[in-house]
Scaffold this active site. Sequence first.
Site, PDB file in Angstrom:
ATOM      1  N   GLY A  17      44.384  43.661  37.125  1.00  0.00           N
ATOM      2  CA  GLY A  17      43.889  44.946  37.936  1.00  0.00           C
ATOM      3  C   GLY A  17      42.978  44.642  39.322  1.00  0.00           C
ATOM      4  O   GLY A  17      42.733  43.478  39.310  1.00  0.00           O
ATOM      5  N   GLY A  19      39.873  44.360  41.983  1.00  0.00           N
ATOM      6  CA  GLY A  19      38.415  44.693  42.027  1.00  0.00           C
ATOM      7  C   GLY A  19      37.706  43.498  41.625  1.00  0.00           C
ATOM      8  O   GLY A  19      38.040  42.453  41.209  1.00  0.00           O
ATOM      9  N   CYS A  45      44.345  37.626  34.900  1.00  0.00           N
ATOM     10  CA  CYS A  45      43.761  38.019  36.151  1.00  0.00           C
ATOM     11  C   CYS A  45      42.336  38.834  35.871  1.00  0.00           C
ATOM     12  O   CYS A  45      41.632  37.822  35.500  1.00  0.00           O
ATOM     13  CB  CYS A  45      44.995  38.652  37.026  1.00  0.00           C
ATOM     14  SG  CYS A  45      44.297  38.447  38.602  1.00  0.00           S
ATOM     15  N   LEU A  46      42.325  39.807  36.295  1.00  0.00           N
ATOM     16  CA  LEU A  46      41.010  40.621  36.170  1.00  0.00           C
ATOM     17  C   LEU A  46      40.685  40.558  34.607  1.00  0.00           C
ATOM     18  O   LEU A  46      39.458  40.531  34.419  1.00  0.00           O
ATOM     19  CB  LEU A  46      41.093  42.023  36.781  1.00  0.00           C
ATOM     20  CG  LEU A  46      39.800  42.822  36.430  1.00  0.00           C
ATOM     21  CD1 LEU A  46      38.871  42.284  37.316  1.00  0.00           C
ATOM     22  CD2 LEU A  46      40.191  44.277  36.738  1.00  0.00           C
ATOM     23  N   GLN A  49      38.879  37.437  34.209  1.00  0.00           N
ATOM     24  CA  GLN A  49      37.561  37.310  34.658  1.00  0.00           C
ATOM     25  C   GLN A  49      36.347  38.341  33.790  1.00  0.00           C
ATOM     26  O   GLN A  49      35.424  37.720  33.598  1.00  0.00           O
ATOM     27  CB  GLN A  49      37.518  38.151  36.152  1.00  0.00           C
ATOM     28  CG  GLN A  49      38.309  36.881  37.331  1.00  0.00           C
ATOM     29  CD  GLN A  49      38.755  37.917  38.273  1.00  0.00           C
ATOM     30  OE1 GLN A  49      38.386  39.130  38.632  1.00  0.00           O
ATOM     31  NE2 GLN A  49      39.566  37.457  39.356  1.00  0.00           N
ATOM     32  N   ASN A  87      46.947  37.013  42.590  1.00  0.00           N
ATOM     33  CA  ASN A  87      46.730  38.016  43.747  1.00  0.00           C
ATOM     34  C   ASN A  87      45.260  38.369  43.441  1.00  0.00           C
ATOM     35  O   ASN A  87      44.828  39.481  42.610  1.00  0.00           O
ATOM     36  CB  ASN A  87      47.687  39.284  43.580  1.00  0.00           C
ATOM     37  CG  ASN A  87      47.276  40.226  44.636  1.00  0.00           C
ATOM     38  OD1 ASN A  87      46.686  39.863  45.831  1.00  0.00           O
ATOM     39  ND2 ASN A  87      47.642  41.423  44.457  1.00  0.00           N
ATOM     40  N   GLY A  89      40.592  37.885  44.155  1.00  0.00           N
ATOM     41  CA  GLY A  89      39.523  37.452  45.168  1.00  0.00           C
ATOM     42  C   GLY A  89      38.390  36.848  44.424  1.00  0.00           C
ATOM     43  O   GLY A  89      37.416  36.648  45.371  1.00  0.00           O
ATOM     44  N   TYR A  90      38.389  36.613  43.290  1.00  0.00           N
ATOM     45  CA  TYR A  90      37.102  36.301  42.431  1.00  0.00           C
ATOM     46  C   TYR A  90      37.663  35.315  41.379  1.00  0.00           C
ATOM     47  O   TYR A  90      38.684  34.908  41.134  1.00  0.00           O
ATOM     48  CB  TYR A  90      36.673  37.508  41.524  1.00  0.00           C
ATOM     49  CG  TYR A  90      36.019  38.565  42.720  1.00  0.00           C
ATOM     50  CD1 TYR A  90      34.636  38.614  43.046  1.00  0.00           C
ATOM     51  CD2 TYR A  90      36.996  39.681  43.091  1.00  0.00           C
ATOM     52  CE1 TYR A  90      34.292  39.423  43.757  1.00  0.00           C
ATOM     53  CE2 TYR A  90      36.421  40.602  43.871  1.00  0.00           C
ATOM     54  CZ  TYR A  90      34.855  40.464  44.374  1.00  0.00           C
ATOM     55  OH  TYR A  90      34.676  41.575  45.099  1.00  0.00           O
ATOM     56  N   HIS A 130      49.173  35.378  37.200  1.00  0.00           N
ATOM     57  CA  HIS A 130      49.844  36.302  36.853  1.00  0.00           C
ATOM     58  C   HIS A 130      51.262  35.677  35.923  1.00  0.00           C
ATOM     59  O   HIS A 130      52.303  35.435  36.382  1.00  0.00           O
ATOM     60  CB  HIS A 130      50.598  37.456  37.704  1.00  0.00           C
ATOM     61  CG  HIS A 130      49.219  37.903  38.287  1.00  0.00           C
ATOM     62  ND1 HIS A 130      49.094  39.201  37.854  1.00  0.00           N
ATOM     63  CD2 HIS A 130      48.606  37.821  39.365  1.00  0.00           C
ATOM     64  CE1 HIS A 130      48.161  39.712  38.464  1.00  0.00           C
ATOM     65  NE2 HIS A 130      47.675  38.803  39.459  1.00  0.00           N
ATOM     66  N   GLU A 132      53.203  37.179  33.946  1.00  0.00           N
ATOM     67  CA  GLU A 132      54.139  38.180  33.756  1.00  0.00           C
ATOM     68  C   GLU A 132      55.199  38.205  34.989  1.00  0.00           C
ATOM     69  O   GLU A 132      55.946  38.708  35.100  1.00  0.00           O
ATOM     70  CB  GLU A 132      53.650  39.493  33.424  1.00  0.00           C
ATOM     71  CG  GLU A 132      53.041  40.116  34.391  1.00  0.00           C
ATOM     72  CD  GLU A 132      51.617  39.854  35.052  1.00  0.00           C
ATOM     73  OE1 GLU A 132      51.006  40.372  35.942  1.00  0.00           O
ATOM     74  OE2 GLU A 132      51.170  38.641  34.438  1.00  0.00           O
TER      75      GLU A 132
END
Length: 153
Positions: A17, A19, A45-46, A49, A87, A89-90, A130, A132
């Site tokens: 996701g 953010g 991904c998110l 994190q 994709n 940014g953290y 990712h 997937e």
Amino acid sequence: AEAILAMKPAGIMLSNGPGDPKQASYVVLELGKLLPERIPTFGICLGHQILGLALGGETYKLKFGHRGGNHPVKDLNTGRVYITSQNHGYSVDADTLDKDSVMVSHANLNDGTVEGLQHRHLPVFSVQYHPEASPGPQDSDYLFDRFISLIAS
């Protein structure tokens, strides 16, 4: 966490996701309540994190985000390199993780950032990229096989 436990899940998928993961502090808190229950958990991904934060680590904003379908990532357990789709940014800061309970399992070969985590005692792991998206096209299927194996055991 209580509602999730009431459903008696076989596994938990922490999805990708957009953010800043620190903006999802309520999810981090609830995940922290779920982890001791030993439910197989896979973060992407998110989700990776957020898992890093729930495991006591910190995240930081990358100077240049990882975008595109050609990022080389090394599985530190096998030595194999995968071309991944990314994709974000953290990143999770490896130096903030408790090395006795969490290990970095994957590393970005472009900049050395954390691309995967594995708990040493719980059935919990994650990847920053990712799987997937299948840029390989099936290079990262093994991660889903691993998650299913944890659920089955």
